[in-house]
Design a protein around this motif. Structure first.
Motif, mmCIF file in Angstrom:
data_model
loop_
_atom_site.group_PDB
_atom_site.id
_atom_site.type_symbol
_atom_site.label_atom_id
_atom_site.label_comp_id
_atom_site.label_asym_id
_atom_site.label_seq_id
_atom_site.Cartn_x
_atom_site.Cartn_y
_atom_site.Cartn_z
ATOM 1 N N ILE A 1 20.757 4.475 14.797
ATOM 2 C CA ILE A 1 19.862 3.420 15.270
ATOM 3 C C ILE A 1 18.763 3.965 16.189
ATOM 4 C CG2 ILE A 1 21.635 1.638 15.017
ATOM 5 C CD1 ILE A 1 21.793 1.586 18.141
ATOM 6 N N CYS A 2 18.479 5.249 16.087
ATOM 7 C CA CYS A 2 17.393 5.852 16.867
ATOM 8 C C CYS A 2 16.071 5.598 16.144
ATOM 9 C CB CYS A 2 17.644 7.349 17.028
ATOM 10 S SG CYS A 2 16.203 8.281 17.584
ATOM 11 N N SER A 3 15.211 4.772 16.733
ATOM 12 C CA SER A 3 13.958 4.391 16.064
ATOM 13 C C SER A 3 13.010 5.574 15.908
ATOM 14 C CB SER A 3 13.271 3.263 16.837
ATOM 15 O OG SER A 3 13.020 3.639 18.180
ATOM 16 N N HIS A 4 12.986 6.468 16.882
ATOM 17 C CA HIS A 4 12.108 7.630 16.764
ATOM 18 C C HIS A 4 12.626 8.622 15.721
ATOM 19 C CE1 HIS A 4 9.148 6.709 19.830
ATOM 20 N NE2 HIS A 4 10.121 6.302 20.622
ATOM 21 N N CYS A 5 13.921 8.603 15.458
ATOM 22 C CA CYS A 5 14.471 9.421 14.366
ATOM 23 C C CYS A 5 13.997 8.880 13.018
ATOM 24 C CB CYS A 5 15.999 9.436 14.421
ATOM 25 S SG CYS A 5 16.683 10.144 15.935
ATOM 26 N N TRP A 6 13.964 7.560 12.891
ATOM 27 C CA TRP A 6 13.414 6.937 11.683
ATOM 28 C C TRP A 6 11.941 7.308 11.533
ATOM 29 C CZ3 TRP A 6 14.047 5.086 7.114
ATOM 30 C CH2 TRP A 6 13.174 4.140 6.551
ATOM 31 N N ALA A 7 11.205 7.284 12.634
ATOM 32 C CA ALA A 7 9.785 7.632 12.596
ATOM 33 C C ALA A 7 9.569 9.095 12.218
ATOM 34 C CB ALA A 7 9.145 7.343 13.955
ATOM 35 N N LEU A 8 10.549 9.946 12.509
ATOM 36 C CA LEU A 8 10.442 11.375 12.212
ATOM 37 C C LEU A 8 10.699 11.696 10.741
ATOM 38 C CD1 LEU A 8 10.111 14.282 13.399
ATOM 39 C CD2 LEU A 8 12.591 14.262 13.820
ATOM 40 N N GLU A 9 11.263 10.766 9.989
ATOM 41 C CA GLU A 9 11.670 11.053 8.607
ATOM 42 C C GLU A 9 10.566 11.693 7.760
ATOM 43 O OE1 GLU A 9 14.608 9.557 6.431
ATOM 44 O OE2 GLU A 9 15.746 9.905 8.260
ATOM 45 N N PRO A 10 9.327 11.197 7.765
ATOM 46 C CA PRO A 10 8.301 11.835 6.925
ATOM 47 C C PRO A 10 8.063 13.296 7.290
ATOM 48 C CG PRO A 10 7.547 9.689 7.714
ATOM 49 C CD PRO A 10 8.789 10.012 8.480
ATOM 50 N N THR A 11 8.020 13.576 8.585
ATOM 51 C CA THR A 11 7.745 14.933 9.061
ATOM 52 C C THR A 11 8.907 15.867 8.768
ATOM 53 O OG1 THR A 11 6.365 14.039 10.829
ATOM 54 C CG2 THR A 11 7.174 16.288 11.114
ATOM 55 N N LEU A 12 10.117 15.414 9.054
ATOM 56 C CA LEU A 12 11.286 16.268 8.860
ATOM 57 C C LEU A 12 11.506 16.562 7.379
ATOM 58 C CD1 LEU A 12 13.626 17.760 10.164
ATOM 59 C CD2 LEU A 12 14.962 15.639 10.064
ATOM 60 N N ARG A 13 11.284 15.559 6.525
ATOM 61 C CA ARG A 13 11.448 15.795 5.085
ATOM 62 C C ARG A 13 10.477 16.877 4.612
ATOM 63 N NH1 ARG A 13 10.759 11.269 3.644
ATOM 64 N NH2 ARG A 13 12.899 10.599 3.236
ATOM 65 N N LYS A 14 9.220 16.764 5.012
ATOM 66 C CA LYS A 14 8.235 17.758 4.582
ATOM 67 C C LYS A 14 8.601 19.143 5.105
ATOM 68 C CE LYS A 14 3.360 18.959 4.538
ATOM 69 N NZ LYS A 14 1.981 18.573 4.884
ATOM 70 N N PHE A 15 9.019 19.214 6.354
ATOM 71 C CA PHE A 15 9.376 20.506 6.936
ATOM 72 C C PHE A 15 10.526 21.152 6.172
ATOM 73 C CE2 PHE A 15 11.918 22.928 10.065
ATOM 74 C CZ PHE A 15 11.013 23.957 10.290
ATOM 75 N N LEU A 16 11.548 20.375 5.852
ATOM 76 C CA LEU A 16 12.697 20.927 5.131
ATOM 77 C C LEU A 16 12.345 21.254 3.683
ATOM 78 C CD1 LEU A 16 15.554 18.681 6.556
ATOM 79 C CD2 LEU A 16 15.047 21.064 7.138
ATOM 80 N N GLU A 17 11.457 20.469 3.081
ATOM 81 C CA GLU A 17 11.004 20.780 1.725
ATOM 82 C C GLU A 17 10.292 22.131 1.693
ATOM 83 O OE1 GLU A 17 10.599 19.423 -1.500
ATOM 84 O OE2 GLU A 17 12.117 17.888 -1.153
ATOM 85 N N GLU A 18 9.456 22.386 2.688
ATOM 86 C CA GLU A 18 8.636 23.597 2.673
ATOM 87 C C GLU A 18 9.340 24.817 3.256
ATOM 88 O OE1 GLU A 18 4.060 22.545 2.358
ATOM 89 O OE2 GLU A 18 4.745 22.547 4.428
ATOM 90 N N TYR A 19 10.220 24.598 4.234
ATOM 91 C CA TYR A 19 10.799 25.737 4.947
ATOM 92 C C TYR A 19 12.330 25.744 4.940
ATOM 93 C CZ TYR A 19 6.044 26.407 6.627
ATOM 94 O OH TYR A 19 4.693 26.631 6.692
ATOM 95 N N GLY A 20 12.929 24.922 4.098
ATOM 96 C CA GLY A 20 14.385 24.849 4.055
ATOM 97 C C GLY A 20 15.052 26.154 3.685
ATOM 98 N N GLN A 21 14.328 27.053 3.019
ATOM 99 C CA GLN A 21 14.897 28.344 2.621
ATOM 100 C C GLN A 21 15.215 29.233 3.820
ATOM 101 O OE1 GLN A 21 11.807 27.275 2.166
ATOM 102 N NE2 GLN A 21 10.285 28.918 2.084
ATOM 103 N N TYR A 22 14.675 28.903 4.978
ATOM 104 C CA TYR A 22 14.933 29.689 6.191
ATOM 105 C C TYR A 22 16.000 29.051 7.078
ATOM 106 C CZ TYR A 22 10.416 31.793 4.979
ATOM 107 O OH TYR A 22 9.382 32.425 4.325
ATOM 108 N N ILE A 23 16.575 27.939 6.623
ATOM 109 C CA ILE A 23 17.322 27.074 7.538
ATOM 110 C C ILE A 23 18.726 26.771 7.037
ATOM 111 C CG2 ILE A 23 17.412 24.681 8.393
ATOM 112 C CD1 ILE A 23 14.287 24.866 8.490
#
Length: 303
Positions: free
Chosen positions: A41-63
């Motif tokens: 129920i963290c609203s800022h976590c919901w707001a982060l979804e677009p950014t975090l998805r893109k980051f993991l899509e592009e750099y998930g190979q390092y993580i």
């Protein structure tokens, strides 16, 4: 050691000696541990979804990704968030709407006046049980729980709703929700809290990058995309950090199920007004539906 007349290879038998194979010398030589400390129920976590998805899509190979539940709301009795002016359920709605309006990740929040979430520990425990059953489905559950609570205005501390969400990801909802009420589920959740405490987490979202030497970078709050890229480069200074190509919209929707316009904009570097044309170009006309909630459009593939 032998030389094989048929294969034309001299060397130990059977050790990677296929006639032709693909190799990738660009694959990262090092990976970091990324701890994402969050709450359903963290609203800022919901707001982060677009950014975090893109980051993991592009750099998930390092993580190596580790998602930890943070325990935002155990119960309302005795709870107070003085800095945000929250002392009871009704105080949350306005704060949520402000976050939704500012970030364009839609949040209703009116259920706080009628049928409020009693504790975020309840869906968090379900998350932990799902994680134990099938780790690959844990983020799917978390996403669907967030969709339910933020744009679609449902109380995710309700057992029947949680059963329905778990059923929708292909697991036995009744069994998992029942297990979430057992002491073992709370113990598992407590382990997340302990780890978050060790990492020095005090608010959500917090993302911590740790390298092999256990040295790290902490990013607190929902920050712009470049902050996460810079943190990764800072923690792996000797690695030639390069992004992967983003998967097609068709592929991402098959994985995610539903994407809001704001998420598509972030993922593919689009202006809001260009999303409709992009979707029409990427997807077959009869393969998807466009709907709207709180003034924001979202895309789903047809079932």
């Amino acid at each position: 050691m032998m030389c094989d007349l048929e294969t034309g290879i001299c060397g130990p038998a059977g050790e990677g000696n296929s006639e032709m194979e693909l190799i990738d010398l660009t694959a990262p030589t090092k990976k970091i541990d990324l701890y994402y400390v969050t709450d359903p129920i963290c609203s800022h976590c919901w707001a982060l979804e677009p950014t975090l998805r893109k980051f993991l899509e592009e750099y998930g190979q390092y993580i190596n990704l580790h998602t930890l539940m943070g325990g935002l709301l155990e119960k309302w009795d005795g709870f107070a968030d003085v800095s945000n002016g929250i002392s009871g359920p009704g105080d949350v709605a306005g704060h949520w709407r402000e976050v939704g309006d500012h970030t364009r990740m839609p949040i209703d929040g009116s259920f706080w006046f009628e049928d409020p979430v009693t504790s975020s520990y309840i869906p968090s425990r379900v998350y932990k049980v799902v994680q134990q059953k099938d780790a690959s489905l844990a983020p799917v559950f978390l996403r669907k729980a967030r969709e339910a609570v933020f744009p679609f205005n449902k109380n995710i501390s309700n057992d029947q709703l949680l059963i329905d969400i778990v059923n929708s990801i292909g697991l036995n909802g009744e069994e998992i929700v029942k297990e979430s009420h057992l002491p073992a589920a709370q113990e598992s959740l407590q382990e997340d809290f302990i780890m978050a405490g060790r990492l020095g987490v005090r608010g959500f979202p917090t993302i911590i990058f740790l390298n092999e030497e256990q040295k790290g970078v902490k990013v607190v709050g929902a920050r712009p995309y470049d902050n996460y890229v810079q943190a990764l480069k800072q923690i792996l200074p000797e690695e030639n950090i390069q992004p992967k190509a983003i998967n097609t919209l068709q592929h991402v929707l098959q994985k995610e199920g539903l994407l809001f316009s704001r998420e598509i904009e972030e993922l593919y570097n689009l202006a809001q007004q260009d999303v409709a044309a992009f979707v029409e170009k990427e997807l077959a006309a009869d393969s998807y539906i466009v709907e709207e909630v709180l003034g924001e459009k979202y895309i789903q593939l047809n079932q």
